[in-house]
Design an enzyme around this catalytic site. Sequence first.
Site, PDB file in Angstrom:
ATOM      1  N   ASP A   1      37.728  49.912  59.168  1.00  0.00           N
ATOM      2  CA  ASP A   1      37.627  48.804  58.204  1.00  0.00           C
ATOM      3  C   ASP A   1      37.994  49.281  56.799  1.00  0.00           C
ATOM      4  OD1 ASP A   1      35.357  50.300  57.761  1.00  0.00           O
ATOM      5  OD2 ASP A   1      33.971  48.607  57.780  1.00  0.00           O
ATOM      6  N   SER A   2      38.314  50.578  56.672  1.00  0.00           N
ATOM      7  CA  SER A   2      38.893  51.083  55.417  1.00  0.00           C
ATOM      8  C   SER A   2      40.212  50.367  55.135  1.00  0.00           C
ATOM      9  CB  SER A   2      39.114  52.596  55.498  1.00  0.00           C
ATOM     10  OG  SER A   2      39.806  52.941  56.681  1.00  0.00           O
TER      11      SER A   2
ATOM     12  N   LYS B   1      33.538  50.735  66.901  1.00  0.00           N
ATOM     13  CA  LYS B   1      32.693  51.609  66.084  1.00  0.00           C
ATOM     14  C   LYS B   1      31.798  50.735  65.216  1.00  0.00           C
ATOM     15  CE  LYS B   1      34.215  54.209  62.419  1.00  0.00           C
ATOM     16  NZ  LYS B   1      33.420  53.650  61.295  1.00  0.00           N
TER      17      LYS B   1
ATOM     18  N   GLU C   1      28.465  51.043  62.159  1.00  0.00           N
ATOM     19  CA  GLU C   1      27.721  51.919  61.257  1.00  0.00           C
ATOM     20  C   GLU C   1      26.223  51.712  61.421  1.00  0.00           C
ATOM     21  OE1 GLU C   1      29.067  51.462  57.221  1.00  0.00           O
ATOM     22  OE2 GLU C   1      31.158  51.801  57.768  1.00  0.00           O
TER      23      GLU C   1
ATOM     24  N   ASP D   1      36.897  49.262  64.314  1.00  0.00           N
ATOM     25  CA  ASP D   1      35.649  49.094  63.554  1.00  0.00           C
ATOM     26  C   ASP D   1      35.140  47.666  63.641  1.00  0.00           C
ATOM     27  OD1 ASP D   1      34.263  51.104  62.222  1.00  0.00           O
ATOM     28  OD2 ASP D   1      35.755  51.258  60.624  1.00  0.00           O
TER      29      ASP D   1
ATOM     30  N   GLU E   1      29.802  61.127  58.318  1.00  0.00           N
ATOM     31  CA  GLU E   1      30.583  61.012  57.075  1.00  0.00           C
ATOM     32  C   GLU E   1      29.792  61.534  55.890  1.00  0.00           C
ATOM     33  OE1 GLU E   1      32.601  57.307  56.312  1.00  0.00           O
ATOM     34  OE2 GLU E   1      33.176  57.956  54.291  1.00  0.00           O
TER      35      GLU E   1
HETATM   36  O1  KIV Z   1      36.893  52.796  58.144  1.00  0.00           O
HETATM   37  C1  KIV Z   1      37.223  53.986  58.328  1.00  0.00           C
HETATM   38  O2  KIV Z   1      38.373  54.378  58.121  1.00  0.00           O
HETATM   39  C2  KIV Z   1      36.193  54.905  58.793  1.00  0.00           C
HETATM   40  C3  KIV Z   1      36.532  56.357  58.860  1.00  0.00           C
HETATM   41  C4  KIV Z   1      36.852  56.891  57.549  1.00  0.00           C
HETATM   42  C5  KIV Z   1      35.521  57.132  59.588  1.00  0.00           C
HETATM   43  O3  KIV Z   1      35.125  54.491  59.106  1.00  0.00           O
END
Ligand code: KIV
Length: 289
Positions: free
Chosen positions: A66-67, A135, A137, A105, A204
């Site tokens: 989600d980055s 994924k 969090e 994510d 992280e």
């Molecule tokens: O969103 C993302 O890119 C991440 C990674 C940096 C682990 O969660």
Amino acid sequence: MSTYTIDTATSRATPSPVPGKRMTVPALKGRKAEGRTEQPLVMLTAYTMRMGQLLDPHCDLLLVGDSLGQVIYGLPSTVPVTLEMMCAHGAAVVRGSWHALVAVDMPFGSYEASPELAFASAARVMKETGCAAVKLEGGEAMAPTVRFLTERGIPVMAHVGLTPQAVNALGGYGARGRSEAEAAKIMGDAKAVADAGAFCVVLEGVMEGLATEITRAVAIPTIGIGASAECDGQILVTEDMLGLFERTPRFVKRYDDLASRIGAAVESYAGDVRARSFPTSDQTYRPKA
Ligand code: KIV
């Protein structure tokens, strides 16, 4: 769903002529045996088909992170990222890859309220993208959700330590686990998600000592980002390691300086256009002689 048969005369998609066997969750989990990963796991973020194609041969896992909120959409954080964005980019990366395990994510707000909400969101992500895992969090608080999903056929990659979706609660993106209490909390989080069935866990922004202890304490692979070489694998945001941004976090190693190289290429193109030296006859359609 086959992801390596993209073949249109008009598309720039260039699938691998020799599709390999895609990495699976059990194979990946199995890379850590008796508390050790012989060969560290290689993971990078990807948000587009083409980047997926370029990274895929070299990576065990690709994360549609989600980055992408900041990297692709110019958003101030990952908080505004939507399920629609994750599904569109996840599907593109799955189409562009044939070897790496693709994880997508779960965006902020799509899973925290209840395990049932998380299941509905994760099932949508898996159906619409073809990815093999999601994924999310969070540690202890998310453990029941991790269990709910994994018991229903959805592999979960967990993410503890610095959790960017919680930036408003954490007050920033600083490294975590400096105090004993914080380190104990992160250790508890990692153990909780591992016990709940996560197949690997991203650590992280945590201190090296803590990353070492967690990696020893949990049976699943730890994937570090700003968490030292002691983890079972590493992930970086691809645009950071390629040098597409002028500023990157301290834990990033830049393997190229693409921002400068793109700037130079575009400057050269602009000069050619203004001087009418592009296009030349090589790039011009003319009647056949
Ligand atoms: O969103 C993302 O890119 C991440 C990674 C940096 C682990 O969660």
